[in-house]
Scaffold this active site. Sequence first.
Site, short mmCIF file in Angstrom:
data_model
loop_
_atom_site.label_atom_id
_atom_site.label_comp_id
_atom_site.label_asym_id
_atom_site.label_seq_id
_atom_site.Cartn_x
_atom_site.Cartn_y
_atom_site.Cartn_z
N LYS A 1 0.01 5.27 8.13
CA LYS A 1 0.53 5.42 7.20
C LYS A 1 -0.61 5.39 5.97
CE LYS A 1 1.58 2.25 4.63
NZ LYS A 1 1.67 1.02 3.86
N THR B 1 0.80 -1.22 0.11
CA THR B 1 -0.02 -0.04 -0.18
C THR B 1 0.87 1.20 0.17
OG1 THR B 1 -1.46 -1.18 1.24
CG2 THR B 1 -1.84 1.19 1.05
N LYS C 1 -7.27 1.43 -2.76
CA LYS C 1 -6.78 0.70 -1.41
C LYS C 1 -6.81 1.97 -0.38
CE LYS C 1 -4.79 -1.70 1.60
NZ LYS C 1 -5.53 -2.88 2.36
P1 NAD Z 1 5.96 -5.93 7.52
O1 NAD Z 1 6.48 -4.47 7.94
O2 NAD Z 1 5.25 -7.05 8.54
O3 NAD Z 1 6.67 -6.55 6.36
C1 NAD Z 1 7.43 -5.79 5.34
C2 NAD Z 1 8.90 -6.54 5.12
O4 NAD Z 1 9.48 -5.76 4.06
C3 NAD Z 1 9.62 -6.66 6.49
O5 NAD Z 1 10.05 -8.00 6.60
C4 NAD Z 1 10.96 -5.88 5.98
O6 NAD Z 1 12.15 -6.44 6.34
C5 NAD Z 1 11.05 -5.87 4.38
N1 NAD Z 1 11.66 -4.75 3.59
C6 NAD Z 1 11.71 -3.64 3.84
N2 NAD Z 1 12.68 -2.79 3.22
C7 NAD Z 1 13.09 -3.71 2.37
C8 NAD Z 1 13.87 -3.73 1.32
N3 NAD Z 1 14.60 -2.85 0.85
N4 NAD Z 1 14.44 -5.13 0.49
C9 NAD Z 1 13.78 -6.24 1.04
N5 NAD Z 1 12.92 -6.32 1.87
C10 NAD Z 1 12.41 -5.07 2.56
O7 NAD Z 1 4.58 -5.29 6.67
P2 NAD Z 1 3.44 -5.80 6.29
O8 NAD Z 1 2.30 -6.09 7.45
O9 NAD Z 1 3.57 -7.34 5.55
O10 NAD Z 1 2.84 -4.94 4.98
C11 NAD Z 1 3.39 -4.80 3.68
C12 NAD Z 1 2.50 -4.00 2.89
O11 NAD Z 1 1.23 -4.51 2.83
C13 NAD Z 1 2.42 -2.74 3.60
O12 NAD Z 1 2.46 -1.86 2.42
C14 NAD Z 1 0.98 -2.68 4.09
O13 NAD Z 1 0.62 -1.38 4.25
C15 NAD Z 1 0.18 -3.40 3.16
N6 NAD Z 1 -0.71 -4.23 4.03
C16 NAD Z 1 -0.66 -4.88 5.24
C17 NAD Z 1 -1.65 -5.44 5.73
C18 NAD Z 1 -1.98 -6.32 7.08
O14 NAD Z 1 -2.75 -6.61 7.39
N7 NAD Z 1 -0.46 -6.43 7.49
C19 NAD Z 1 -2.97 -5.78 4.84
C20 NAD Z 1 -3.04 -5.18 3.65
C21 NAD Z 1 -2.00 -4.42 3.03
#
Ligand code: NAD
Length: 299
Positions: free
Chosen positions: A245, A94, A170
């Site tokens: 965010k 997102t 979204k």
């Molecule tokens: P998270 O923080 O658990 O996972 C993000 C991952 O990205 C981490 O493991 C981090 O180490 C990795 N990362 C960061 N920078 C990086 C890089 N340069 N190279 C490689 N890896 C890198 O976040 P999440 O909850 O999995 O959410 C991810 C996305 O999905 C976000 O944009 C969030 O808004 C969206 N989202 C989350 C949910 C939810 O319920 N958690 C639902 C819908 C959408």
Amino acid sequence: MERIGFIGLGNMGRHMSANQLKGQRRVAAYDLSPAARARAQEAGCEAASSVAECVSDVDAVITMLPAGPHVRQVVTEEVLPNVKPGTLLVDCSTIDVETARDLSDICHEKGFRYADAPVSGGMMGAEAATLTFMVGCRDDETYAAVEDAVRPMGRAVIRAGGPGAGEAAKICNNMLLGISMIGTCEAFALAEKLGLDWQRFYDIASKSSGQCWSVTTNCPIPGPVPNSPANNAYEPGFATAMILKDLKLAQACAASAGAYTPMGAQAEGLFSLFDQLGYGNKDFSAILQLLRGKLAELA
Ligand code: NAD
């Protein structure tokens, strides 16, 4: 589509990449975190030691990263210089609409197909492969390829429009989610003050007009929905920092589009306070404890 490169193996990406394996695809997986890479390897992915290694021989690259700056940096500096011509790039994070549109243009100029395809359904939806994908892309051919790429991870794929339209949808959805979670928490806090049993109120609200995802799937009180984060010390799930965010993105969009979103602004203010109090890493449903005046229960 046989081989996927998956970047970002956090709360969402770890399950989404595992579901690609169940779809009989070979998955090369990368995350900055060694623990996340080890977990992916255990699940059956090929853990890559860099983005370059992860994307060098795949049909599609899927990114699931925290926010716009992460996606821009990974796509422009690490993915594009290392992928084969014709590789499809699908960003499921997102992020802001502008970054999604820029990346679509940059990829198009370099001869790659790019789509923004953010998801709804949370960690439980990611695990159960029941996510909804909202897709923004340039043309029908790209959309068909995206549908094929994301199919093992979800149950609905909907085209929102051109580049950036998936993110726009979204952001609107998550403004609604932030507002509905606060409304849900306020209702449970009031029910408690009125002497109602929480489980009984859940039984009623879940079958009445107050029913919504925040009540029946990510229920903020422990008990009624066994796998909601409330039963696991509010470990995310969907972290407070993430909804904040998204609410900030919604307010920025509202300001630039001239839309009046007073409840979205209130939700941003409350989650901002909760984040500043030090609870950014807790599931967003934990804001219940702020509204109950019982933050000590989150220690
Ligand atoms: P998270 O923080 O658990 O996972 C993000 C991952 O990205 C981490 O493991 C981090 O180490 C990795 N990362 C960061 N920078 C990086 C890089 N340069 N190279 C490689 N890896 C890198 O976040 P999440 O909850 O999995 O959410 C991810 C996305 O999905 C976000 O944009 C969030 O808004 C969206 N989202 C989350 C949910 C939810 O319920 N958690 C639902 C819908 C959408």
